[in-house]
Write an enzyme that holds these catalytic residues in place. Sequence first.
Site, mmCIF file in Angstrom:
data_model
loop_
_atom_site.group_PDB
_atom_site.id
_atom_site.type_symbol
_atom_site.label_atom_id
_atom_site.label_comp_id
_atom_site.label_asym_id
_atom_site.label_seq_id
_atom_site.Cartn_x
_atom_site.Cartn_y
_atom_site.Cartn_z
ATOM 1 C CG HIS A 299 -2.067 0.931 1.131
ATOM 2 N ND1 HIS A 299 -1.945 2.304 1.232
ATOM 3 C CD2 HIS A 299 -3.392 0.686 0.941
ATOM 4 C CE1 HIS A 299 -3.141 2.859 1.110
ATOM 5 N NE2 HIS A 299 -4.036 1.907 0.927
ATOM 6 N N GLY B 71 4.860 21.107 12.309
ATOM 7 C CA GLY B 71 6.075 20.334 12.550
ATOM 8 C C GLY B 71 7.232 20.772 11.672
ATOM 9 N N PRO B 72 8.366 20.116 11.837
ATOM 10 C CG PRO B 72 9.965 18.488 12.339
ATOM 11 C CD PRO B 72 8.590 18.946 12.718
ATOM 12 C CB ALA B 73 10.353 22.071 6.643
ATOM 13 N N PRO C 64 13.627 10.070 9.639
ATOM 14 C CG PRO C 64 15.860 9.628 9.133
ATOM 15 C CD PRO C 64 14.991 10.552 9.923
ATOM 16 N N GLY D 164 8.781 9.519 9.062
ATOM 17 C CA GLY D 164 8.293 9.987 7.762
ATOM 18 C C GLY D 164 7.415 11.200 7.949
#
Length: 538
Positions: free
Chosen positions: A82, A163-165, A169, A172
């Site tokens: 998926h 949230g952070p740009a 890891p 995601g």
Amino acid sequence: MRKIVECVPNFSEGNNRETIEAIAQAIKETPGCTLLDVDPGKSTNRTVYTFVGDPDAVVQGALNSARVAREKIDMRVHKGEHPRMGAMDVCPFIPVANVTMDECVAISKTFGRLAAEALGVPFFLYEAAAVEDYRRKLPHVRKGEYEGLAERLKEPEWKPDFGPAEFIPQWGATATGARSFLIAYNVNILGTSNQAHRIALNLREAGRGPDKPGRLKEVKGMGWFVDEYNLAQVTVNLNDYKVTPIHVLFEEVKREAAALNVGVAGSEIVGLVPLASILMAADFYMEKENLFILDEDQKVRLAVERLGLNSVAPFDPREKIIEYRVAGERNEPLADMSLRAFIEEVASRSSAPGGGSVSAAIAAMGAGLGAMVGKLTYGVRKFESVDAQMRKNIPPLHDASARLIPMIDADTTAFNDFMEALRMPRGTDAERTVRAERMQAGLKKAIDIPLTTMKLGDGAWDAFCEVARYGNPASRSDVEVGARALETGIWGAYKNVMINMADITDNAFKTRITQEAEAIVNRAARKCAEVLEILEAR
């Protein structure tokens, strides 16, 4: 009148039973949340959870489940069929009962902000919550999936909403938003899979392609043969049942099948449905067959019968209708008291229940008397000439009385939020600011309850006038008492609105609500007088 929101988070784990159960447990243990379904897929390596609750509860349930996923899921080792881009891949919020889409948009934004802050990960808004059109559809947001996310987050146009740009890891990214309730629905065909598919192609929105669209909007579908049932099915997803309701799809399939000389043998709902979708079907068949039904359970029975929902498997409303599935013990201690006990409780040395609860009870009895007179008139042979008027005007009175009953308890608990705010710390300027904001929000909620009582009562007046005009004249005094009671209940609720208005600092809110309340209380006085004048003239 309980607000019910559905949340359907999809997590990128479909094999590890410990992780799947830990996420489920986090939802189950959240106060106010009811976990309805857990659907793991091994090949997709993905689990879909379905739970419901009030707006605050579903946000907390989603947060609790996301915290578990942050700890237990590692996207660096994830593989599955998926499409996905995050540990919690997607988390939509869906209006079920007494909640608007705009409210669900606000809920998704609250969740996205809180989750991004708590977990330190990026969140994107999609569907109805999307700020930009190019982020509206999930495939666009998820393009490139997890493997392409690191590069995508570097692009200015794909800066996360919360949230952070930066690429995290292990996690995601997550998409959250609001969408309509999706109903999985199958209509049974006594024919072949080819015939079922021909019908689906004619009806589904995509039709046979861009040049040959189908007739029904917000419908995806196909035809197949089910060996287990030994029949074919037109199987569809109704993406928005308010655009294409269940009964419309069913009747259109019957029409297409008749053109092919193929029989239709009922239908089935896969999963759960909102009560509103079933009542819409009931209303359709009531109008079509000129039926007069008031009780909800009888309406549900009618819809189940006309749609043939018991044809391949039993349709148990208590299990298949969301509102019934999540209904616990009714929390209406005052309304559930005997009349004697309620009066004694009002007369006790306690400030609650007070005038607001009494006003709701009086208004409910007033509307109930109007409904009673209508029911004593309808179906009586010598009053058959006014059956049409009674059929039209009994339902709003019946409904107003039923909906006013919960307001008896709601008024008593209206100050809970305000009292909690009073107990908040106020040692610093920041604490005092937050406390003041919470107190104002609590006051507005306390105002909203009696205002709702006023609105519910106000909706009964036109029907009351008609019952006065056409109802059984032997029940004249009941109509008079009912009208006076309804007016008094509205007046009492108005007084509760205004006494709480004194400490409101939002002048725009104060002006708007005051004007609305005054219009309703003035209309009540006029309409009560009108009812009495109609009776006097008969």
